[in-house]
Each structure stands twice: as structure tokens, then as C-alpha cells.
Design an enzyme around this catalytic site. Structure first.
Site, PDB file in Angstrom:
ATOM      1  N   LYS A  52       5.231  -3.342   0.173  1.00  0.00           N
ATOM      2  CA  LYS A  52       4.760  -2.915   1.629  1.00  0.00           C
ATOM      3  C   LYS A  52       3.201  -2.691   1.529  1.00  0.00           C
ATOM      4  O   LYS A  52       2.873  -2.519   2.625  1.00  0.00           O
ATOM      5  CB  LYS A  52       5.630  -1.607   2.133  1.00  0.00           C
ATOM      6  CG  LYS A  52       6.927  -1.933   2.382  1.00  0.00           C
ATOM      7  CD  LYS A  52       7.749  -0.502   2.663  1.00  0.00           C
ATOM      8  CE  LYS A  52       8.235   0.203   1.573  1.00  0.00           C
ATOM      9  NZ  LYS A  52       9.271   1.237   1.768  1.00  0.00           N
ATOM     10  N   GLY A  53       2.719  -2.257   0.229  1.00  0.00           N
ATOM     11  CA  GLY A  53       1.457  -1.749   0.234  1.00  0.00           C
ATOM     12  C   GLY A  53       0.464  -2.586   0.866  1.00  0.00           C
ATOM     13  O   GLY A  53      -0.610  -2.259   1.518  1.00  0.00           O
ATOM     14  N   GLU A 108      -2.951  -8.644  -3.021  1.00  0.00           N
ATOM     15  CA  GLU A 108      -2.284  -7.377  -3.390  1.00  0.00           C
ATOM     16  C   GLU A 108      -3.279  -6.135  -2.748  1.00  0.00           C
ATOM     17  O   GLU A 108      -4.454  -6.365  -2.729  1.00  0.00           O
ATOM     18  CB  GLU A 108      -2.144  -7.084  -4.925  1.00  0.00           C
ATOM     19  CG  GLU A 108      -0.936  -7.743  -5.586  1.00  0.00           C
ATOM     20  CD  GLU A 108       0.227  -6.394  -4.991  1.00  0.00           C
ATOM     21  OE1 GLU A 108       0.156  -5.655  -4.285  1.00  0.00           O
ATOM     22  OE2 GLU A 108       1.211  -6.602  -5.984  1.00  0.00           O
ATOM     23  N   ASP A 109      -2.703  -5.122  -2.657  1.00  0.00           N
ATOM     24  CA  ASP A 109      -3.579  -4.081  -2.284  1.00  0.00           C
ATOM     25  C   ASP A 109      -3.987  -3.407  -3.422  1.00  0.00           C
ATOM     26  O   ASP A 109      -5.084  -3.133  -3.637  1.00  0.00           O
ATOM     27  CB  ASP A 109      -2.495  -2.816  -1.568  1.00  0.00           C
ATOM     28  CG  ASP A 109      -1.373  -2.600  -2.110  1.00  0.00           C
ATOM     29  OD1 ASP A 109      -0.818  -3.409  -2.959  1.00  0.00           O
ATOM     30  OD2 ASP A 109      -0.671  -1.469  -2.004  1.00  0.00           O
ATOM     31  N   ASP A 112      -2.402  -2.224 -11.080  1.00  0.00           N
ATOM     32  CA  ASP A 112      -2.462  -1.424 -11.892  1.00  0.00           C
ATOM     33  C   ASP A 112      -2.165  -1.768 -13.346  1.00  0.00           C
ATOM     34  O   ASP A 112      -2.930  -2.385 -14.184  1.00  0.00           O
ATOM     35  CB  ASP A 112      -1.353  -0.127 -11.323  1.00  0.00           C
ATOM     36  CG  ASP A 112      -1.413   1.000 -12.130  1.00  0.00           C
ATOM     37  OD1 ASP A 112      -2.067   1.189 -13.005  1.00  0.00           O
ATOM     38  OD2 ASP A 112      -0.963   1.983 -11.372  1.00  0.00           O
ATOM     39  N   LYS A 140      -7.038  -1.290 -11.052  1.00  0.00           N
ATOM     40  CA  LYS A 140      -7.385  -0.065 -12.029  1.00  0.00           C
ATOM     41  C   LYS A 140      -7.257  -0.899 -13.126  1.00  0.00           C
ATOM     42  O   LYS A 140      -6.062  -0.785 -13.790  1.00  0.00           O
ATOM     43  CB  LYS A 140      -6.123   1.050 -11.774  1.00  0.00           C
ATOM     44  CG  LYS A 140      -6.346   2.026 -10.945  1.00  0.00           C
ATOM     45  CD  LYS A 140      -5.277   2.780 -10.849  1.00  0.00           C
ATOM     46  CE  LYS A 140      -5.155   3.979  -9.754  1.00  0.00           C
ATOM     47  NZ  LYS A 140      -4.055   4.689  -9.751  1.00  0.00           N
ATOM     48  N   ASP A 168       0.815   4.438  -0.939  1.00  0.00           N
ATOM     49  CA  ASP A 168       1.682   5.801  -0.684  1.00  0.00           C
ATOM     50  C   ASP A 168       1.748   6.733  -1.724  1.00  0.00           C
ATOM     51  O   ASP A 168       1.535   6.493  -2.761  1.00  0.00           O
ATOM     52  CB  ASP A 168       3.124   5.373  -0.216  1.00  0.00           C
ATOM     53  CG  ASP A 168       4.018   4.736  -1.316  1.00  0.00           C
ATOM     54  OD1 ASP A 168       3.533   3.803  -2.121  1.00  0.00           O
ATOM     55  OD2 ASP A 168       4.851   5.504  -1.869  1.00  0.00           O
TER      56      ASP A 168
HETATM   57  C1  PRP Z   1       2.188  -1.241  -5.696  1.00  0.00           C
HETATM   58  C2  PRP Z   1       1.354  -2.255  -5.603  1.00  0.00           C
HETATM   59  C3  PRP Z   1       1.467  -3.526  -6.214  1.00  0.00           C
HETATM   60  C4  PRP Z   1       1.941  -2.818  -7.642  1.00  0.00           C
HETATM   61  C5  PRP Z   1       0.895  -2.818  -8.537  1.00  0.00           C
HETATM   62  O1  PRP Z   1       3.397  -1.535  -5.227  1.00  0.00           O
HETATM   63  O2  PRP Z   1       1.489  -2.849  -4.182  1.00  0.00           O
HETATM   64  O3  PRP Z   1       2.470  -4.638  -6.073  1.00  0.00           O
HETATM   65  O4  PRP Z   1       2.329  -1.499  -7.310  1.00  0.00           O
HETATM   66  O5  PRP Z   1       1.194  -1.973  -9.890  1.00  0.00           O
HETATM   67  P1  PRP Z   1       1.469  -2.781 -11.274  1.00  0.00           P
HETATM   68  O6  PRP Z   1       0.138  -3.569 -11.412  1.00  0.00           O
HETATM   69  O7  PRP Z   1       1.617  -1.590 -12.230  1.00  0.00           O
HETATM   70  O8  PRP Z   1       2.550  -3.659 -11.295  1.00  0.00           O
HETATM   71  P2  PRP Z   1       4.637  -0.569  -5.217  1.00  0.00           P
HETATM   72  O9  PRP Z   1       5.466  -0.868  -6.276  1.00  0.00           O
HETATM   73  O10 PRP Z   1       4.222   0.892  -5.236  1.00  0.00           O
HETATM   74  O11 PRP Z   1       5.313  -0.767  -3.939  1.00  0.00           O
HETATM   75  P3  PRP Z   1       4.726  -0.640  -2.375  1.00  0.00           P
HETATM   76  O12 PRP Z   1       3.689  -1.778  -2.372  1.00  0.00           O
HETATM   77  O13 PRP Z   1       5.977  -0.888  -1.439  1.00  0.00           O
HETATM   78  O14 PRP Z   1       4.363   0.807  -2.344  1.00  0.00           O
END
Ligand code: PRP
Length: 189
Positions: A52-53, A108-109, A112, A140, A168
Site C-alpha cells: 500500500k505504501g 516503489e515508495d 530497504d 535505504k 507506516d
Molecule cells: C514496504 C515498501 C516495499 C518494501 C520494501 O512495504 O513499500 O514494498 O517494504 O522493503 P524491502 O526492500 O526490505 O523488501 P511493506 O511490506 O511495509 O508494505 P506496505 O507498502 O503495505 O506498507
């Protein structure tokens, strides 16, 4: 920092401060949108948003891309304790449109570890798009476990827990229009 970056009362207990202002974010989104429009002019791209981000990003970005585009959404499960290291995640919502032979850009937002994108890219690549690229507003790099080539990159962040503009903490604070750092005592970091 303008009054547009004043942390609203509901977030003051958890937010330590604003890291990237609303204006800085909007300027960066406009820059990325202009680059996308230039790079994909005449290619009728599909822009994929990962829920959702990235919802606020995709909403703002679309409005600064003055060429024909198709948008679609994908949703995946968050990692369980054991999947965090393997990168195996579950598809909760697939794309509606076929991407075979199409130019696909996943926006993507935040990236990580890169594990989420790694899984998504593997899944989408198997469908034989004409091209497959990735952009992220926030990045990041110090947390990366898998290399993800980035065609568009907004801001590199320090390794702090951030919320706002889609991101979030326990499903809250996505609606802040800027990027904030959480108080260390909130996350125990
Ligand atoms: C966040 C973000 C990416 C992911 C990145 O989503 O939107 O999809 O984490 O992390 P990574 O590089 O370590 O895989 P999240 O799983 O928090 O879901 P959301 O977007 O619904 O908050």
C-alpha cells in the site's frame, strides 16, 4: 521548513522530526515524472504500483507524466519471520493487465533490503515484458541484501525508521504529507 511541514497533533507523540519536507518530495516527484515522460514517450508504458505504501507516490506521479500510461497495482504479503531471509513473499493481488511485450516500470515508495522487489521482478520477468525497470522515491542503501538496479531514485535515506508519504508504523501515519523520523523510544531502535 514551512507551515506545510508542521507535524499534526495526532503524530507528535511518535514523530521526532521531519526528514524530507512536502515541497522537497513534490519537487522530486515532478523531476522523476519528467524523466519518465521523456524516457517512455511513444512506448505506452505500464506503471506498476506496489500496495500500500506507494499509493500517495503513484497518485502524485501520474499527474506529472504528460504521456499515455497504463497503471496497475500489485499487493504482496509482508514477510513472516522465516521469509525475511529467503525473500519468498506471497502475492495477494496480481496485476489486472497482461504485461507480455509491454514496457513495465515498477514504482516503489521505499526499497530497504530489496527482497520484495527481487521477488516482484522475478515474477514479472517470467511474463516476458519488452522491458522491466524500477524506480523508488526513497532508498535505504545500507540495508540492501539483494542488488536492485534503479532507473529512478529519489532520496537516499539513513537507516532510521521513517513514516509519512505512504510509509507506516503499525499501519498509521501514511497520511503525513512529508517524511518523518520516528522517536527512537517508539521502535526501540
Ligand atoms: C514496504 C515498501 C516495499 C518494501 C520494501 O512495504 O513499500 O514494498 O517494504 O522493503 P524491502 O526492500 O526490505 O523488501 P511493506 O511490506 O511495509 O508494505 P506496505 O507498502 O503495505 O506498507
Amino acid at each position: 521548513m514551512s507551515t506545510a511541514d508542521e507535524v499534526p497533533a495526532f503524530a507528535r507523540d511518535v514523530v521526532a522530526g521531519v526528514l524530507i519536507s512536502a515541497a522537497e518530495i513534490q519537487n522530486k516527484v515532478a523531476e522523476i515524472g519528467a524523466e519518465i515522460a521523456k524516457d517512455y514517450d511513444g512506448l505506452d508504458p505500464i506503471i506498476v504500483s506496489v500496495l500500500k505504501g506507494s499509493a500517495p507516490l503513484i497518485a502524485d506521479l501520474l499527474r506529472v507524466i504528460p504521456i499515455p500510461v497504463t497503471i496497475d497495482f500489485i499487493a504482496i504479503s509482508s514477510y513472516g519471520p522465516e521469509t525475511r531471509t529467503t525473500g519468498v513473499v506471497r502475492l495477494l493481488k496480481d496485476l489486472d493487465v497482461s504485461i507480455e511485450g509491454r514496457h513495465v516500470l515498477v514504482m516503489e515508495d521505499i526499497i530497504d533490503t530489496g527482497l520484495t522487489l527481487n521477488y516482484i521482478l522475478r515474477t514479472l520477468r517470467a511474463r516476458q515484458p519488452a522491458s522491466l525497470a524500477v524506480g523508488t522515491l526513497f532508498n535505504k542503501p545500507v540495508r540492501r541484501l539483494v542488488d536492485i538496479p534503479l532507473k529512478y531514485r529519489g532520496f537516499d535515506l539513513p537507516d532510521r525508521f521513517v513514516v509519512g508519504y505512504g510509509l507506516d508504523y503499525q499501519e498509521k501515519y501514511r497520511n503525513l504529507p512529508f517524511l518523518c523520523v520516528l522517536k527512537p523510544e517508539i521502535t526501540g531502535a
